[in-house]
Design a protein around this motif. Structure first.
Motif, PDB file in Angstrom:
ATOM      1  N   LEU B  79       0.830  -1.192   0.000  1.00  0.00           N
ATOM      2  CA  LEU B  79       0.000   0.000   0.000  1.00  0.00           C
ATOM      3  C   LEU B  79       0.864   1.242   0.000  1.00  0.00           C
ATOM      4  O   LEU B  79       1.999   1.213   0.435  1.00  0.00           O
ATOM      5  CB  LEU B  79      -0.871   0.022   1.261  1.00  0.00           C
ATOM      6  CG  LEU B  79      -1.852  -1.109   1.453  1.00  0.00           C
ATOM      7  CD1 LEU B  79      -2.445  -1.039   2.841  1.00  0.00           C
ATOM      8  CD2 LEU B  79      -2.953  -1.015   0.417  1.00  0.00           C
ATOM      9  N   SER B  82       1.346   3.590   5.332  1.00  0.00           N
ATOM     10  CA  SER B  82       1.836   2.541   6.218  1.00  0.00           C
ATOM     11  C   SER B  82       1.161   1.185   6.049  1.00  0.00           C
ATOM     12  O   SER B  82       1.384   0.479   5.092  1.00  0.00           O
ATOM     13  CB  SER B  82       1.779   3.020   7.648  1.00  0.00           C
ATOM     14  OG  SER B  82       0.456   3.373   8.005  1.00  0.00           O
ATOM     15  N   GLY B  83       0.335   0.778   6.992  1.00  0.00           N
ATOM     16  CA  GLY B  83      -0.196  -0.577   6.935  1.00  0.00           C
ATOM     17  C   GLY B  83       0.442  -1.477   7.964  1.00  0.00           C
ATOM     18  O   GLY B  83       0.535  -2.685   7.773  1.00  0.00           O
ATOM     19  N   ALA B  84       0.898  -0.882   9.077  1.00  0.00           N
ATOM     20  CA  ALA B  84       1.469  -1.673  10.164  1.00  0.00           C
ATOM     21  C   ALA B  84       1.094  -1.021  11.480  1.00  0.00           C
ATOM     22  O   ALA B  84       0.872   0.183  11.541  1.00  0.00           O
ATOM     23  CB  ALA B  84       2.988  -1.756  10.034  1.00  0.00           C
TER      24      ALA B  84
END
Lengths: 256, 305
Positions: B79, B82-84
Motif C-alpha cells: 500500500l 503505512s499498513g502496520a
C-alpha cells in the motif's frame, strides 16, 4: 526453486487466528496506557474502595471486599473489551493495518477471532491480578457451579457486548475521537453505570442502570460471585447489547 | 490481468474514465502518470478494495470483489502509506504477515536483502519513510504471490534504498512473479518496466515498452551544463543560432535542454554559441527522447506535477 518462485496459499485458519491473537495480545500488553487501564486502575479502585468504605464506616450486607471484587472484575472486562479494543482498532484503521490485513489471506472472521482471543487473554491476566489482590485483602468468593458458570457466562457475554460496541465506535469515528469517546464512556460508566457499586447504591436510578451493559455486567458478576447463582436478566440484557452493537458495526465499519 | 473500460467517480470527481489495460504474466508493468491520474484507484480496484462502478476487472482470471477470498492468497499488496501497527517492531510485523501464508519466503533472507536488519527491532513508528516502504514491499512479497501490486514503491527514498528496491523487484520478476507498479518517476518505469501504461486524467494515453514509446522520431535531446550561469537572454540567442527546428528549454541557471535534430551540425553550433557567449560547457549530453518527453507530447503537461 528460487527464493520468490510463486507458491501462494493461506495458512490454515486456526494458525492464522492464533498468530493474530498472539500479535494483538503482545501489542496490547506493550502499550503503557493500555496496561494502566487494564490493571492499574482496577487494582487502585479495589484497594481504594475497600480501604475507603472501612474508613468512612460504609456498611453493606456483605464484607466490602466481597462486594467490590465482582464489580472491579466487571470494570476490568469493560476496560479491555470496550476501551482498549476501541482505541486499538481506531488506530489500526488510521494506520492502514486493517486495510493491509484485508489484503492478506486472513479473512474478516479470522481478524475478529484473533481480536476476541487477545481480549480474553488479557482478561485472564486481569482476573489473575485483581483476584490475587482481592484474596490478599480477604476476599471470600462464592464457590459452586452456579458461581463459576455465572461468572464465566457473564464475563463472556459482557466481552461480546462491549467489544461489539467498541468496534462500532472505532468504525464510526476518527482515531482521536475514538480515543476520547472510549475513555469518556469508560469514566461515565465507571462512575454512574453500576459497574463497581451495586445498583442499590444508585437509589431510584438503579432500575434504569440495570438496562445498561455496565450495570448488567456488574449485576451478573455480583450475582455469581456474591450469591452463587446465574442471573438471567443481566445475561439477556448483555445479549441485547451484543445484537445492537453487532448490527451497528456491520452497517458502519469500514477498513479505512 | 485485464482491466476493461473501467470507470470510477467520487462525487463529481471522475477518477477513471473508461480505462482499459492488460498485464502479461511474468512481466513488470508500470502504470505511469502524474498525481491524481487514477493510478491508485486502478490498483485498489484490482486488489478488490473498490467495486468497479462500470467496466470489468479480472486478476489471474478472477473477479477481485466476488472471488476475493480465492484471490487474496495469490496476490501481494504494497500500500501507499503505512499498513502496520505503530508499536510493532519491523521484523515482528513481517513475521506476522509471513505466518498468515502457507509457504512464506524466509523472513531473515528478505530482511537482509532489503537492508532492514539494522532496524529489525525498531517500532514501526520510528522507522524512516524509506524503511517503512521497504518493509511494505517485504510484506507484499513474503507470501510467495503470483502477482504483486506495488503502489509508488520508491517515493521519497534515498538512492541506495531505491537501488535495493529495484533489485528486489527485478529478482522477483526473474523468479516468475508478475509485478504491477504505479510510479510517477519515469526513470523508474524506464529502468524496471517491460511494459509501460501511461495514464492521465483516468484514461490510457499510451502503452508499450519503454523503447517503443521513446523511439519513433528523429527528435533527440542535447543537455548542456555550463560552469557559470548563462548570460541573460540565452535561450533566445541559442534558438536564433540553431534555427526554427529546435526548442530550447532552460532547466536552471546552469543547464538547458535542446530538443530537435541532434546531428553533428547542431552540436557544432551549440559549441560555437558557447564560445561566443563566453560560457564553458561542463558537459554536453546527447540523449534520445525520454518518457517524460513522451508524456509531455501526449498530454501537453509535465509529468512531475
Amino acid at each position: 526453486m528460487s527464493t520468490f518462485t510463486p507458491q501462494p496459499g493461506a495458512a490454515p485458519l486456526h494458525r492464522m487466528i492464533a498468530a493474530q491473537a498472539l500479535m494483538e495480545t503482545r501489542l496490547l500488553l506493550r502499550n503503557g496506557e493500555q496496561l494502566l487501564l487494564a490493571v492499574v486502575i482496577p487494582v487502585v479502585v479495589l484497594v481504594g474502595g475497600v480501604a475507603g468504605s472501612e474508613r468512612v464506616g460504609l456498611s453493606f450486607s456483605d464484607p466490602a471486599v466481597d462486594m467490590f471484587t465482582p464489580g472491579v472484575l466487571a470494570l476490568a472486562v469493560m476496560s479491555t473489551s470496550f476501551t482498549s479494543l476501541a482505541i486499538a482498532t481506531g488506530f489500526e484503521r488510521r494506520y492502514g493495518v486493517i486495510k493491509r490485513l484485508g489484503a492478506s489471506p486472513l479473512p474478516r472472521s479470522g481478524l475478529l477471532g484473533g481480536k476476541v482471543l487477545a481480549l480474553l487473554a488479557v482478561e485472564v491476566l486481569q482476573a489473575l491480578v485483581v483476584g490475587g489482590v482481592a484474596l490478599a485483602l480477604g476476599w471470600n468468593p462464592q464457590g459452586g457451579p452456579g458461581a463459576v458458570v455465572g461468572a464465566l457466562l457473564t464475563a463472556l457475554l459482557g466481552t461480546a457486548a462491549f467489544a461489539s460496541l467498541g468496534l462500532f465506535v472505532a468504525g464510526a469515528l476518527r482515531a482521536e475521537a475514538t480515543l476520547a469517546a472510549a475513555n469518556l464512556v469508560y469514566l461515565l460508566l465507571m462512575a454512574g453505570g453500576a459497574v463497581v457499586l451495586p445498583r442499590s447504591a444508585y437509589g431510584s436510578f438503579g432500575s434504569v442502570v440495570q438496562w445498561l451493559p455496565s450495570g448488567a455486567l456488574g449485576d451478573g458478576l455480583r450475582a455469581a460471585l456474591l450469591d452463587g447463582h446465574v442471573a438471567v436478566l443481566p445475561a439477556l440484557v448483555l445479549l441485547g447489547w451484543t445484537a445492537l452493537g453487532t448490527a451497528l458495526t456491520a452497517r458502519t465499519f469500514t477498513w479505512e | 490481468m485485464q482491466v476493461i473500460d473501467l470507470a470510477m467517480r467520487y462525487g463529481d470527481k471522475v477518477a477513471l474514465d473508461g480505462l482499459s489495460l492488460e498485464v502479461a504474466r511474468g512481466s513488470i508493468t508500470a502504470v505511469l502518470g502524474p498525481n491524481g491520474a487514477g493510478k491508485t484507484t486502478t490498483l485498489e480496484t484490482c486488489e478488490g478494495y473498490r467495486r468497479p462502478q462500470s467496466g470489468t476487472v479480472r486478476v489471474l482470471g478472477l473477479d477481485p470483489v466476488r472471488d476475493r477470498r480465492a484471490l487474496l492468497p495469490r496476490i501481494g499488496v504494497m500500500l501507499q502509506g503505512s499498513g502496520a501497527w505503530s508499536g510493532a517492531r519491523a521484523v515482528e510485523m513481517l513475521r506476522h504477515v509471513a505466518s498468515l501464508h502457507a509457504h512464506p519466503v524466509d523472513v531473515d533472507l528478505l530482511v537482509e536483502r532489503l537492508g532492514l536488519a539494522d532496524c529489525g527491532r525498531t517500532p514501526y513508528r520510528r522507522l524512516s519513510g524509506g524503511q517503512q516502504q521497504r518493509l511494505g514491499l517485504a510484506m507484499a512479497v513474503v507470501g510467495r504471490p503470483e502477482l504483486v501490486f506495488v503502489d509508488e514503491p520508491t517515493a521519497g527514498m534515498d538512492p541506495q534504498a531505491r537501488r535495493d528496491t529495484w533489485a528486489l523487484l527485478e529478482e522477483v520478476r526473474r523468479d516468475g512473479v508478475t509485478v504491477v507498479l504505479t510510479t510517477h518517476y519515469m526513470d523508474e518505469a524506464e529502468q524496471l518496466a517491460d511494459t509501460v501504461h501511461i495514464i492521465d486524467r483516468g484514461r490510457l494515453v499510451a502503452s508499450g515498452s519503454p523503447t517503443e514509446l521513446t523511439r519513433g522520431s528523429q527528435v533527440s535531446t542535447i543537455r548542456l551544463v555550463v560552469t557559470r550561469p548563462f548570460p541573460p537572454g540565452a535561450p533566445a540567442s541559442l534558438t536564433a543560432a540553431l534555427g526554427p527546428d529546435v526548442v530550447v528549454r532552460l532547466i536552471d541557471e546552469l543547464s538547458l535542454v535542446v530538443t530537435g535534430p541532434a546531428d553533428a551540425s547542431t552540436l557544432a553550433r551549440v559549441s560555437r554559441w558557447c564560445e561566443e557567449q563566453g560560457v564553458l560547457p561542463e558537459s554536453l549530453h546527447l540523449g534520445t527522447r525520454s518518457l517524460e518527453d513522451v508524456f509531455l507530447d501526449l498530454t501537453g503537461r509535465e509529468l512531475a506535477v
